[in-house]
Design an enzyme around this catalytic site. Structure first.
Site, mmCIF file in Angstrom:
data_model
loop_
_atom_site.group_PDB
_atom_site.id
_atom_site.type_symbol
_atom_site.label_atom_id
_atom_site.label_comp_id
_atom_site.label_asym_id
_atom_site.label_seq_id
_atom_site.Cartn_x
_atom_site.Cartn_y
_atom_site.Cartn_z
ATOM 1 N N SER A 1 -2.467 -5.805 -2.417
ATOM 2 C CA SER A 1 -1.304 -5.853 -1.539
ATOM 3 C C SER A 1 -1.611 -6.098 -0.074
ATOM 4 O O SER A 1 -0.685 -6.253 0.724
ATOM 5 C CB SER A 1 -0.485 -4.576 -1.679
ATOM 6 O OG SER A 1 0.207 -4.585 -2.909
ATOM 7 N N TYR B 1 8.747 1.232 -0.961
ATOM 8 C CA TYR B 1 7.736 0.177 -1.117
ATOM 9 C C TYR B 1 8.056 -0.662 -2.346
ATOM 10 O O TYR B 1 8.273 -0.129 -3.436
ATOM 11 C CB TYR B 1 6.358 0.816 -1.247
ATOM 12 C CG TYR B 1 5.224 -0.171 -1.176
ATOM 13 C CD1 TYR B 1 4.693 -0.558 0.048
ATOM 14 C CD2 TYR B 1 4.685 -0.714 -2.329
ATOM 15 C CE1 TYR B 1 3.649 -1.466 0.117
ATOM 16 C CE2 TYR B 1 3.641 -1.611 -2.273
ATOM 17 C CZ TYR B 1 3.122 -1.984 -1.051
ATOM 18 O OH TYR B 1 2.095 -2.885 -0.992
ATOM 19 N N GLY C 1 -4.538 -2.239 -0.793
ATOM 20 C CA GLY C 1 -4.212 -3.133 -1.888
ATOM 21 C C GLY C 1 -5.062 -2.817 -3.095
ATOM 22 O O GLY C 1 -6.235 -2.451 -2.956
#
Length: 406
Positions: A97, A197, A354
């Site tokens: 991410s 999110y 991420g």
């Protein structure tokens, strides 16, 4: 894997490096703005780097993390280290991410050029993508996770197990397939009323990028960011490119067998289907250079630079990451997808994490880039078990050593 479960673990950021103003063909190189003045950056300075504490934390990996890499930079705080199984110092890795920050930067450049209005709607740019009767969702809401769009869907995550991923690691899901799958679920909340999110919003954002430019998302990242900055280890893989090119550590997942035993499966080669949400590959040095340029205002003019650190004043809705520090319970992600938190020693840090199976990245820095920390881990689970290790390494790099949840 479920995008919200997979990528909602934590954030990654990055640090210093010179900007290379390389011209590219076919797209005008974005103007490079002057960096913000020191007066515009108000945050406590990080404590002196405790190299012994950082080395100890790096070499205390749990059994479910096979390797780790740490890169720290800043005045008097330069440090590099690796630990575990065959981790090259210049390793490339799947950044998950952290890709979102690249996507948001491209979108902010398009906003600066007048090609996108951040308050324009998905319905305007991509008519018919969302069902009739859906509330209007703006581009800004896609980027700062306030869209309320569904965060899940079953097609890309299966049963959420390592066994399912190991069996489907080469599967590619197109962006429109992901959105179609998303739309089988109900909205989470009315757009603009909370922050949750949501990786699916970045699939939609990248479709907007392709629509307004008439170009491929990967080419836009290359022409606007990786090319001008000279990020030679950073790229958006093609749909059929399963390999991590260049030096890299092996990624594994632990798979439970029917008899109750566990097998460790190599997942280094896997589909880059998370695409603009989480599919990119990079290195610690490249991430440091990119975030340095972004934080110092070298990629965006002032109006859009302000969006990089603009966090909406809204309640947090099930963001585990927004429950750390003095702003717990409130939104913590900016328009550029950066997470903000304040460590117990008073240091304000911004960054992005991420995760992809076998790889977890964390990159954080002070807003003035006086200290940056990049961490790469090779976890064997896929539900965030490695987060305490990541957080410990990140915070130790800022002289805090904050335990997870503290």
């Amino acid at each position: 894997m479920n995008a919200s479960a997979r990528t909602g673990r934590w954030s990654a950021l990055v640090a210093a490096g010179a900007l290379l103003a390389a011209a590219t063909v076919g797209v005008a190189t974005p103007a490079l703005a002057a960096g913000p003045s020191s007066a515009a950056v108000a945050a406590a300075r990080p404590a002196p780097l405790d190299r012994a504490a950082l080395a100890a934390a790096l070499h205390a990996l749990p059994a479910d993390v096979t390797g780790a890499l740490v890169r720290v930079d800043g005045p008097g705080a330069r440090w590099r280290g690796t630990s575990g199984e065959d981790v090259p110092a210049d390793a490339r890795f799947r950044i998950g991410s952290v890709t979102k920050v690249f996507t948001a930067t491209v979108m902010l450049q398009l906003a600066a050029e007048g090609k996108v209005d951040l308050d324009g709607t998905v319905q305007h740019y991509l008519p018919g993508l969302l069902p009739d009767g859906y509330p209007t969702v703006t581009v800004r809401q896609l980027l700062n996770h306030t869209s309320g769009l569904p965060g899940g869907g079953g097609m890309t995550s299966g049963d959420g197990s390592t066994a399912w991923f190991a069996a489907h690691k080469a599967d590619w899901f197109s962006p429109r397939q992901v959105v179609k799958d998303m739309l089988t679920q109900p909205m989470n909340f009315a757009p603009g009323t909370a922050q949750q999110y949501n990786g699916n919003g970045y699939f939609v954002a990248a479709l907007v990028i392709e629509k307004v430019t008439g170009d491929d998302y990967a080419d836009q990242v290359r022409r606007r960011i990786t090319g001008p900055l000279g990020l030679r280890a950073t790229y958006v893989p093609a749909a059929d490119d399963l390999t991590v090119h260049g030096p890299h550590a092996t990624g594994y997942v632990d798979v439970r067998n029917p008899d109750g035993s566990t097998s460790r499966v190599d997942v280094t080669e896997q589909s880059p289907y998370p695409w603009a949400e989480g599919g990119m590959i990079s290195s610690a040095a490249d991430l440091e250079r990119f975030f340095d340029a972004l934080y110092r205002g070298r990629l965006l003019p002032p109006a859009q630079q302000a969006e990089v650190f603009a966090v909406p004043d809204l309640p947090n809705d099930h963001n585990r990451n927004c429950e750390i520090g003095p702003t717990a319970g409130r939104a913590c992600y900016s328009t550029a997808g950066l997470l903000r938190t304040v460590l117990p020693n008073g240091t304000e840090v911004w960054g992005k994490n991420g995760s992809r199976p076998g790889y977890t990245t964390g990159v954080f820095a002070t807003r003035d880039f006086s200290r940056s920390v990049v961490v790469g881990l090779n976890p064997t689970g896929i539900t965030g078990e490695e987060f305490p290790t990541l957080w410990k390494l990140v915070t130790t790099g800022f002289g805090s050593g904050q335990a997870y949840g503290a």
